[in-house]
Design an enzyme around this catalytic site. Sequence first.
Site: not given
Ligand code: NAI
Length: 337
Positions: A37, A57, A172, A175, A199, A250
């Site tokens: 984010g 958030d 994807d 990459r 994905h 990402m």
């Molecule tokens: P992170 O844990 O660093 O950040 C997630 C954020 O979501 C946190 O700031 C948290 O407070 C917030 N959050 C949790 N519940 C929430 C809610 N109800 N409302 C609003 N915010 C909320 O995780 P990161 O690394 O940012 O990854 C986020 C997601 O993206 C994961 O599910 C990950 O698997 C996915 N992802 C997807 C990819 C894709 O290609 N589509 C690639 C990499 C990650």
Amino acid sequence: MFARNARTLLAPSARLFSTSTARQTKVTVLGAGGGIGQPLSLLLKLDPLVSNLSLYDIRGAPGVAADVSHVDTPSEVNGYAMENLDAALEDTKVVVIPAGVPRKPGMTRDDLFNTNASIVRDLAAAVGRVAPTAHILVISNPVNSTVPIVAATLEKAGVFDPKRVFGVTTLDVVRASRFLASVSGSTPSECDVPVVGGHSGPTIVPLLSQVSKGKGLQGETYDQLVHRIQFGGDEVVKAKDGAGSATLSMAYAGAKFTNSLLRGLNGEKGVITPTFVKNPLFADKGIDFFSSPVELGVNGVEKIHPIGPLSAEEEKLLEACLPELKKNIEKGKAFVA
Ligand code: NAI
């Protein structure tokens, strides 16, 4: 000075932003305080097609907003804490969702389902209530299930439009382009590989035979490249050693897809990129969400293109993809039902 440099540096070289159209749009990021984010918010601040950036958030968004808002590009930035979700969504045209937990070493994306399914469902319900005509870009994993969850949640609320819900599979594609460039000794711009399917691991199907730099690859070189595209996320998870998954690449991919959508919404023609949407291509096999090249237009999804001719290897990859994808989609639907 910096604003001009940021634009000229990021736009042509990284192929991230186009400045060709003028209309501007409010974009909301749900999960803006997280690993994805934060850099995503920064990159969206640099996108000239974004007029208002709304950062939400359950923790940390006002701080990220205050920080990002000092960047000297024209858009306005506002941060919203947990209790202000509705205000964050008001009048928004595009909602990007990277909210939820990321993987740790040894986890598959499906292992995230229990936590992320309800986060995504609740956020989708809020979008359906406050901004029912917004375009929703789902980053939260497992994308193969979270996109059907968003669709089913909006359907329940009577506001689902398949033209406006997207799973972001751009990483994807990014990459595949980068890795093929390395293998073939060329540049990523010469390696625009269509990546179809879903994905996660085997559901990611790169169509290397459809680009000139990938067509001749065979044997171990081909197998290793396909494996790297399918499991590239694991490289990052392993290297981060418990600190999460891909965030910076990402964020880049998320900003790139958002810019493509905004260009389409603004009337630019010929914006085509793979994305995971409600898709008729394999509906006869009970698979109604699928990523294939999609033309983006003023209403979102303008045209879903077929996946084109496959090599014998790609036929096999697709065969492995479909049953797994079907399971993931059904799991998402069952969660909402
Ligand atoms: P992170 O844990 O660093 O950040 C997630 C954020 O979501 C946190 O700031 C948290 O407070 C917030 N959050 C949790 N519940 C929430 C809610 N109800 N409302 C609003 N915010 C909320 O995780 P990161 O690394 O940012 O990854 C986020 C997601 O993206 C994961 O599910 C990950 O698997 C996915 N992802 C997807 C990819 C894709 O290609 N589509 C690639 C990499 C990650």
